[in-house]
Design an enzyme around this catalytic site. Structure first.
Site, PDB file in Angstrom:
ATOM      1  NE  ARG A   7      -3.316   2.628   2.350  1.00 11.60           N
ATOM      2  CZ  ARG A   7      -4.312   2.925   3.134  1.00 11.60           C
ATOM      3  NH1 ARG A   7      -4.896   1.998   3.822  1.00 11.60           N
ATOM      4  NH2 ARG A   7      -4.735   4.150   3.217  1.00 11.60           N
ATOM      5  NE  ARG A  36      -7.521   3.307  -0.410  1.00  7.11           N
ATOM      6  CZ  ARG A  36      -7.585   4.050   0.691  1.00  7.11           C
ATOM      7  NH1 ARG A  36      -7.810   3.503   1.842  1.00  7.11           N
ATOM      8  NH2 ARG A  36      -7.468   5.341   0.618  1.00  7.11           N
ATOM      9  CG  ASP A  95      -8.316   1.008   3.970  1.00 11.54           C
ATOM     10  OD1 ASP A  95      -7.688   2.059   3.855  1.00 11.54           O
ATOM     11  OD2 ASP A  95      -9.133   0.801   4.897  1.00 11.54           O
TER      12      ASP A  95
END
Ligand code: GSY
Length: 177
Positions: free
Chosen positions: A87, A96, A99
């Site tokens: 990330r 991303r 998360d």
């Protein structure tokens, strides 16, 4: 004195790379920590991005964990897991590979610079509440006293959240609680 095992709930999302693999790897890494046991994994959802619209769809799910970690140390582990999976924080609300948000941790109501518990935006997010309701519908938010099922019934944006027909293929089975 032995540390106490507390129940917690995390939301995981990915919209870059091999999204399923990222989620599977993250769950396995969390469970490989001696202080964390993954005890439930929700169904998987394909979800329209919230916040910054010009990005790929996400895969989201929620997990239940038991942990002896303090909220701060749990945050360190979730943060390092995100970084290990590649990330980068280029755009704040942007795409991303992974998360991980800590949603709730038993007995913890916190507001520090690094962490707010329960998660302050969970009640606005259909991509969090629908999978969470699948594994913890009767759980009560410690501040509003609303159940997760009631929050999921009321949340807006459910039209952008679709349960995946194909489950998160996994060689990983959650620990029996
Ligand atoms: O806060 C989680 C990252 N995130 C997501 C997400 O996981 N799913 C969807 N559908 N939209 C999102 N926007 C952000 S930021």
């Amino acid at each position: 004195m032995a540390a106490e095992w507390r129940t917690g709930y995390l939301s995981l999302g990915a919209n870059l790379g091999d999204r399923r693999l990222n989620l599977r790897t993250a769950i396995a890494r969390l469970d490989s920590q001696p202080e964390i046991q993954v005890t439930q994994i929700s169904p998987l959802y394909e979800t329209k991005p919230v916040g910054y619209a010009d990005q790929p769809d996400f895969l989201n799910l929620c997990i239940e964990i038991k942990t002896t970690l303090s909220p701060e140390n749990l945050l360190k582990i979730t943060g390092s897991t995100e970084l290990d999976l590649g990330r980068q924080r280029d755009i704040y609300w942007g795409p991303r590979t992974l998360d991980i948000d800590i949603l709730l941790l038993e007995g913890q109501v916190l507001d520090t610079e690094d962490l707010i518990l329960p998660h302050p935006r969970m009640k606005e997010r259909a991509f969090v509440l629908l999978p969470l309701a699948d594994i913890a519908g009767d759980l009560v938010h410690p501040v509003t006293q609303q159940s997760v099922s009631d929050m999921a019934d009321l949340v807006v944006g459910k039209e952008g959240v679709f349960r995946c027909q194909i489950p998160l293929a996994s060689d990983y089975e959650p620990t029996e609680s």
